[in-house]
Write a protein that holds these residues in place. Structure first.
Motif, short mmCIF file in Angstrom:
data_model
loop_
_atom_site.label_atom_id
_atom_site.label_comp_id
_atom_site.label_asym_id
_atom_site.label_seq_id
_atom_site.Cartn_x
_atom_site.Cartn_y
_atom_site.Cartn_z
N ARG A 40 0.82 -1.22 0.00
CA ARG A 40 0.00 0.00 0.00
C ARG A 40 0.85 1.27 0.00
O ARG A 40 0.36 2.33 -0.36
N ASN A 41 2.10 1.17 0.39
CA ASN A 41 3.01 2.32 0.34
C ASN A 41 3.43 2.64 -1.09
O ASN A 41 3.82 3.75 -1.39
N PHE A 42 3.36 1.64 -1.97
CA PHE A 42 3.84 1.79 -3.33
C PHE A 42 2.74 1.83 -4.39
O PHE A 42 2.93 2.40 -5.45
N PHE A 43 1.62 1.18 -4.11
CA PHE A 43 0.58 1.01 -5.12
C PHE A 43 -0.79 1.37 -4.58
O PHE A 43 -1.05 1.27 -3.39
N LEU A 44 -1.68 1.72 -5.50
CA LEU A 44 -3.11 1.76 -5.20
C LEU A 44 -3.61 0.39 -5.60
O LEU A 44 -3.66 0.05 -6.79
N LEU A 45 -3.94 -0.43 -4.61
CA LEU A 45 -4.28 -1.81 -4.88
C LEU A 45 -5.65 -1.91 -5.55
O LEU A 45 -6.61 -1.28 -5.13
N ALA A 46 -5.73 -2.73 -6.60
CA ALA A 46 -6.98 -2.93 -7.32
C ALA A 46 -7.74 -4.13 -6.76
O ALA A 46 -8.94 -4.24 -6.95
N ASP A 47 -7.03 -5.00 -6.06
CA ASP A 47 -7.65 -6.21 -5.52
C ASP A 47 -6.77 -6.72 -4.38
O ASP A 47 -5.67 -6.21 -4.16
N VAL A 51 8.30 -22.50 -1.62
CA VAL A 51 8.29 -21.44 -2.63
C VAL A 51 6.97 -20.67 -2.47
O VAL A 51 5.89 -21.26 -2.51
N PHE A 52 7.07 -19.35 -2.26
CA PHE A 52 5.90 -18.50 -2.13
C PHE A 52 5.87 -17.55 -3.31
O PHE A 52 6.87 -16.91 -3.63
N ASN A 53 4.72 -17.46 -3.96
CA ASN A 53 4.50 -16.51 -5.05
C ASN A 53 3.45 -15.52 -4.59
O ASN A 53 2.39 -15.90 -4.09
N ILE A 54 3.76 -14.23 -4.78
CA ILE A 54 2.85 -13.17 -4.36
C ILE A 54 2.45 -12.37 -5.59
O ILE A 54 3.30 -11.90 -6.34
N GLU A 55 1.13 -12.24 -5.80
CA GLU A 55 0.61 -11.47 -6.92
C GLU A 55 -0.03 -10.20 -6.38
O GLU A 55 -0.85 -10.25 -5.46
N ILE A 56 0.36 -9.07 -6.96
CA ILE A 56 -0.18 -7.78 -6.57
C ILE A 56 -0.82 -7.15 -7.80
O ILE A 56 -0.15 -6.91 -8.80
N GLU A 57 -2.12 -6.89 -7.72
CA GLU A 57 -2.81 -6.20 -8.80
C GLU A 57 -3.03 -4.75 -8.35
O GLU A 57 -3.67 -4.49 -7.34
N ALA A 58 -2.44 -3.83 -9.10
CA ALA A 58 -2.50 -2.42 -8.74
C ALA A 58 -3.11 -1.61 -9.87
O ALA A 58 -2.84 -1.87 -11.05
N SER A 59 -3.93 -0.63 -9.50
CA SER A 59 -4.51 0.24 -10.53
C SER A 59 -3.56 1.39 -10.87
O SER A 59 -3.66 1.98 -11.94
N ARG A 60 -2.63 1.68 -9.96
CA ARG A 60 -1.59 2.66 -10.28
C ARG A 60 -0.43 2.55 -9.30
O ARG A 60 -0.57 1.98 -8.22
N ILE A 61 0.69 3.09 -9.71
CA ILE A 61 1.87 3.16 -8.85
C ILE A 61 1.88 4.56 -8.25
O ILE A 61 1.68 5.56 -8.96
#
Length: 71
Positions: free
Chosen positions: A32-39, A53-63
């Motif tokens: 949240r410090n870097f992106f406006l999260l879309a989901d 192994v951990f995979n993290i997906e971040i969907e952001a509407s903007r940086i």
């Protein structure tokens, strides 16, 4: 005392669903410090041999904009 600690630590890391939820909460706070999260973030995990192994997906509407780094 050491045995109780070992059991608690071992139990914590044997429950990968719980570890994934904690990781999701921590990474969401940072993202949240870097992106406006879309989901919501998605955390997936799997075992690979003796490793996790951990995979993290971040969907952001903007940086989010950052300050200038010009000298």
């Amino acid at each position: 005392m050491d045995r109780i600690y070992d059991v608690l630590i071992k139990d914590k890391f044997s429950n990968l669903e719980q570890v994934s939820e904690i990781l999701k909460e921590e990474v969401t706070s940072i993202a949240r410090n870097f992106f406006l999260l879309a989901d919501d973030l998605v955390v997936r995990f799997r075992r690979q041999g003796n490793n996790f192994v951990f995979n993290i997906e971040i969907e952001a509407s903007r940086i989010k904009p950052f300050g200038s780094r010009l000298p």
